[in-house]
Motif scaffolding. Structure first.
Motif, PDB file in Angstrom:
ATOM      1  N   ALA A  28       0.740  -1.105   0.228  1.00 20.99           N
ATOM      2  CA  ALA A  28      -0.069   0.064  -0.263  1.00 20.99           C
ATOM      3  C   ALA A  28       0.621   1.621   0.301  1.00 20.99           C
ATOM      4  N   ARG A  29       1.987   1.192   0.807  1.00 20.66           N
ATOM      5  CA  ARG A  29       3.533   2.767   0.634  1.00 20.66           C
ATOM      6  C   ARG A  29       3.488   2.686  -0.648  1.00 20.66           C
ATOM      7  N   SER A  30       3.849   2.025  -0.702  1.00 23.13           N
ATOM      8  CA  SER A  30       4.517   2.055  -2.284  1.00 23.13           C
ATOM      9  C   SER A  30       3.688   2.626  -3.343  1.00 23.13           C
ATOM     10  N   ALA A  31       2.422   1.394  -3.386  1.00 25.63           N
ATOM     11  CA  ALA A  31       1.346   2.348  -4.344  1.00 25.63           C
ATOM     12  C   ALA A  31       0.762   3.446  -4.113  1.00 25.63           C
ATOM     13  N   VAL A  32       0.943   3.608  -2.949  1.00 21.01           N
ATOM     14  CA  VAL A  32      -0.151   5.175  -2.427  1.00 21.01           C
ATOM     15  C   VAL A  32       1.390   6.227  -2.965  1.00 21.01           C
ATOM     16  N   ALA A  34       3.603   6.299  -5.852  1.00 20.93           N
ATOM     17  CA  ALA A  34       3.892   6.219  -6.860  1.00 20.93           C
ATOM     18  C   ALA A  34       2.784   7.261  -7.460  1.00 20.93           C
ATOM     19  N   GLY A  35       1.656   7.454  -6.663  1.00 21.13           N
ATOM     20  CA  GLY A  35       0.540   7.988  -7.253  1.00 21.13           C
ATOM     21  C   GLY A  35       0.358   9.073  -7.060  1.00 21.13           C
ATOM     22  N   ALA A  36       1.244   9.790  -5.601  1.00 21.97           N
ATOM     23  CA  ALA A  36       1.795  10.476  -5.417  1.00 21.97           C
ATOM     24  C   ALA A  36       2.784  11.584  -6.543  1.00 21.97           C
ATOM     25  N   SER A  37       3.713  10.065  -6.807  1.00 21.19           N
ATOM     26  CA  SER A  37       4.964  11.328  -7.410  1.00 21.19           C
ATOM     27  C   SER A  37       4.515  11.648  -8.985  1.00 21.19           C
ATOM     28  N   ILE A 173      -1.130   3.562  -8.671  1.00 20.13           N
ATOM     29  CA  ILE A 173      -1.958   3.389  -7.816  1.00 20.13           C
ATOM     30  C   ILE A 173      -2.060   1.753  -8.092  1.00 20.13           C
ATOM     31  N   LYS A 174      -2.829   1.153  -9.374  1.00 19.78           N
ATOM     32  CA  LYS A 174      -3.415   0.112  -9.856  1.00 19.78           C
ATOM     33  C   LYS A 174      -2.327  -0.404 -10.278  1.00 19.78           C
ATOM     34  N   LYS A 175      -1.423   0.126 -10.947  1.00 19.47           N
ATOM     35  CA  LYS A 175       0.373  -0.875 -11.653  1.00 19.47           C
ATOM     36  C   LYS A 175       0.410  -1.127 -10.462  1.00 19.47           C
ATOM     37  N   LYS A 176       0.559  -0.789  -9.446  1.00 10.31           N
ATOM     38  CA  LYS A 176       1.848  -0.578  -8.583  1.00 10.31           C
ATOM     39  C   LYS A 176       1.392  -1.950  -7.419  1.00 10.31           C
ATOM     40  N   LEU A 177       0.060  -1.600  -7.302  1.00 11.65           N
ATOM     41  CA  LEU A 177      -0.143  -2.635  -6.354  1.00 11.65           C
ATOM     42  C   LEU A 177      -0.395  -4.072  -7.543  1.00 11.65           C
TER      43      LEU A 177
END
Length: 189
Positions: A28-32, A34-37, A173-177
């Motif tokens: 979840a941390r890495s996905a969020v 990625a969205g924030a970046s 976020i979807k892609k990273k998850l």
């Protein structure tokens, strides 16, 4: 506040629950993040497009940061501009110089929000040294107050970035998850 509809959250919850708490939190941390970046990249693009790149300091210091005070099960990232005393002291330590020599991009808020100027009077002199009555008469005579304070329109870059990059952030976020879930499933096999 930006709102987006996301489908398939029920099956995503099941997959994250199967991963375990630690791995699910990491995913979840890495996905969020990625969205924030994605939003950060868009904010930098908008700031450059609006001509706010005078020294490049403000644009260079647009950053994302994880909030450590989020409730359990929620990951929150903030997007903003690094500034202030802590910023100056950190930069001074890195560069091995005094903190008062570091330039601070505090002025980002002047671009993001509308502001009023504290301009000078018509004759180019401030009304210091005059009594209250003299200042009042002077304002009546020259209509100073309207000349002295004018409103400067905002050139926002953070709020529009969130609105414009909303879809891109959700896709990131979807892609990273999906990557994190596949990585976990490979580890199980």
């Amino acid at each position: 506040m930006a709102k987006t509809r996301v489908d398939g959250l029920a099956e995503l919850k099941k997959q994250l629950a199967a991963m375990g708490d630690d791995l699910a939190k990491k995913a979840a941390r890495s996905a969020v993040s990625a969205g924030a970046s994605e939003v950060r990249k868009k904010a930098k693009q908008i700031a450059k497009a609006k001509g706010l790149e005078q020294t490049g300091l403000m644009i260079k210091n647009i950053v994302t940061g994880r909030s450590r005070r989020s409730p359990v099960g929620v990951e929150t990232y903030a997007i903003g501009v690094k500034h202030g005393r802590r910023f100056r002291n950190t930069q001074a330590r890195k560069q091995n110089v005094r903190s008062d020599t570091i330039r601070d991009p505090f002025y980002f808020r002047f671009h993001e929000f509308t502001r009023k100027t504290r301009g000078k009077s018509i004759r180019g002199q401030r009304a210091r040294g005059l009594s209250r009555l003299q200042r009042k008469e002077r304002r009546k005579k020259y209509n100073d107050f309207k000349v002295m304070q004018k409103q400067i329109p905002a050139k926002p870059f953070l709020a529009p970035a969130l609105q414009q990059a909303q879809g891109q952030a959700v896709e990131a976020i979807k892609k990273k998850l999906a990557q994190q879930i596949q990585k976990f499933q490979k580890q199980i096999k």
